[in-house]
Design an enzyme around this catalytic site. Structure first.
Site, PDB file in Angstrom:
ATOM      1  N   LYS A   7     -10.234  86.989  26.154  1.00  0.00           N
ATOM      2  CA  LYS A   7     -10.984  85.815  26.633  1.00  0.00           C
ATOM      3  C   LYS A   7      -9.926  84.775  26.992  1.00  0.00           C
ATOM      4  O   LYS A   7      -9.595  83.878  26.218  1.00  0.00           O
ATOM      5  CB  LYS A   7     -11.950  85.331  25.544  1.00  0.00           C
ATOM      6  CG  LYS A   7     -13.037  84.419  26.104  1.00  0.00           C
ATOM      7  CD  LYS A   7     -14.133  84.229  25.087  1.00  0.00           C
ATOM      8  CE  LYS A   7     -14.970  83.018  25.396  1.00  0.00           C
ATOM      9  NZ  LYS A   7     -15.669  83.018  26.662  1.00  0.00           N
TER      10      LYS A   7
HETATM   11  N1  PMP Z   1     -18.660  87.131  30.111  1.00  0.00           N
HETATM   12  C1  PMP Z   1     -17.968  85.991  30.262  1.00  0.00           C
HETATM   13  C2  PMP Z   1     -17.105  85.840  31.482  1.00  0.00           C
HETATM   14  C3  PMP Z   1     -18.043  84.980  29.306  1.00  0.00           C
HETATM   15  O1  PMP Z   1     -17.362  83.843  29.478  1.00  0.00           O
HETATM   16  C4  PMP Z   1     -18.870  85.157  28.181  1.00  0.00           C
HETATM   17  C5  PMP Z   1     -18.973  84.057  27.161  1.00  0.00           C
HETATM   18  N2  PMP Z   1     -17.922  84.132  26.263  1.00  0.00           N
HETATM   19  C6  PMP Z   1     -19.564  86.362  28.053  1.00  0.00           C
HETATM   20  C7  PMP Z   1     -19.448  87.322  29.029  1.00  0.00           C
HETATM   21  C8  PMP Z   1     -20.419  86.599  26.847  1.00  0.00           C
HETATM   22  O2  PMP Z   1     -19.598  86.751  25.730  1.00  0.00           O
HETATM   23  P1  PMP Z   1     -20.105  86.412  24.260  1.00  0.00           P
HETATM   24  O3  PMP Z   1     -21.417  87.082  24.116  1.00  0.00           O
HETATM   25  O4  PMP Z   1     -19.060  86.986  23.396  1.00  0.00           O
HETATM   26  O5  PMP Z   1     -20.215  84.941  24.170  1.00  0.00           O
END
Ligand code: PMP
Length: 300
Positions: free
Chosen positions: A162
């Protein structure tokens, strides 16, 4: 669009940074920080429900893992990050809100190579009741516009990190969708398959069966994994597979998942309009709402 609110550099409260608590307005970094020049930073987004950070361990593990994927080891363990996150939540007295841990390469050296840069860490918490504000009204589903920007090849970036650098694509896609009157972007991958939205994963429902794209070119969200398990526990069949844009024509429901977005129904994708907020989305939304508010079991 984001709801109007106070600017993010002018708020009351506390931000944990590099081992101590700073008043919100004093939590500053130097302009020569490597993370700012070359995108060397990783972050998390977590939600607090009734005083507990949902999936705190999974998010903290992912933060540390994202740092490793960027060759940017964090100076703290996942357990320490968990403790600091709780500390800053308590210092700000926020029972329902959002947590943003961030790690970045500092200003100790300039240039693409970053071995001499320290990894700095900060954690902020604020109230953020809703992520999406659909243009068609609070109770409407979201309108997605297929973006000309694609999710990147996993050989180009470690897509399971991330990592802030990857978000430039999401910002471009989101701006493009917003200008065209939509709420968010539908992003395809390098093969032209449906990938996800700008900051949330995507699911479709067809004939009672749930399907979601394989996370090869995009983040395998923690909410995505939670919802797959939740849906299977409720007796639904969930398939991970490739979805082409044309396949969206025959589906009955589409929804997005993400920590900030939670479970957000979609009512329109380009020319596909009037998708209902259907029974599967409603059921999962309600089950997810119950799950996030369950008190975590006390460690033995
Ligand atoms: N894809 C992207 C590009 C994101 O920024 C997020 C948010 N973090 C998600 C998917 C969903 O991830 P999560 O469920 O871990 O928040």
């Amino acid at each position: 669009m984001a709801a109007p609110g106070l600017p993010f550099d002018d708020r009351d409260g506390w931000i944990w940074m590099d081992g101590k608590m700073w008043s919100w307005r004093e939590a500053k970094i130097h302009v020569m920080s490597h993370g700012l020049h070359y995108g060397g930073s990783v972050f998390e987004g977590e939600r607090i429900y009734d005083g507990h950070i949902f999936k705190l361990k999974e998010h903290s593990d992912r933060l540390v893992g994202s740092g490793q994927l960027l060759d940017m080891p964090l100076p703290y363990t996942s357990e320490q990050i968990m403790d600091f996150s709780r500390e800053v939540m308590e210092a700000n007295k926020i029972d329902n809100g959002y947590v943003r841990p961030l790690a970045w390469r500092g200003p100790e050296a300039m240039g693409i190579a970053a071995q001499a840069c320290k990894t700095h860490v900060a954690i902020a918490v604020w109230e953020w009741p809703k992520y999406f504000f659909p243009k068609s009204g609070d109770n409407a589903g979201l309108a997605l516009k297929t973006s000309k920007w694609r999710r990147c090849d996993p050989r180009t970036m470690p897509v399971q990190a991330k990592c802030a650098g990857i978000y430039g694509i999401g910002t471009l896609a989101k701006h493009e969708a917003d200008r065209a009157g939509f709420d968010d972007a539908l992003m395809l991958d390098i093969h032209g398959r449906v990938a996800e939205a700008s900051g949330a994963n995507l699911f479709v429902v067809k004939d009672g069966m749930i399907k979601t794209p394989v996370p090869e070119c995009f983040l395998n969200g923690i909410t995505r994994q939670t919802v797959i398990k939740l849906a299977r526990d409720l007796g639904y069949t969930v398939e991970e597979g490739h979805i082409m844009p044309d396949d969206l024509n025959g589906v009955q429901e589409i929804f997005l998942t993400g920590t900030a977005a939670e479970i957000a129904p979609v009512s329109k994708v380009d020319n596909i309009v009037n998708l209902p907020i259907g029974p599967v989305t409603e059921r999962l939304k309600s089950a997810y709402g119950d799950l996030v508010r369950q008190k975590p079991a006390k460690a033995a």
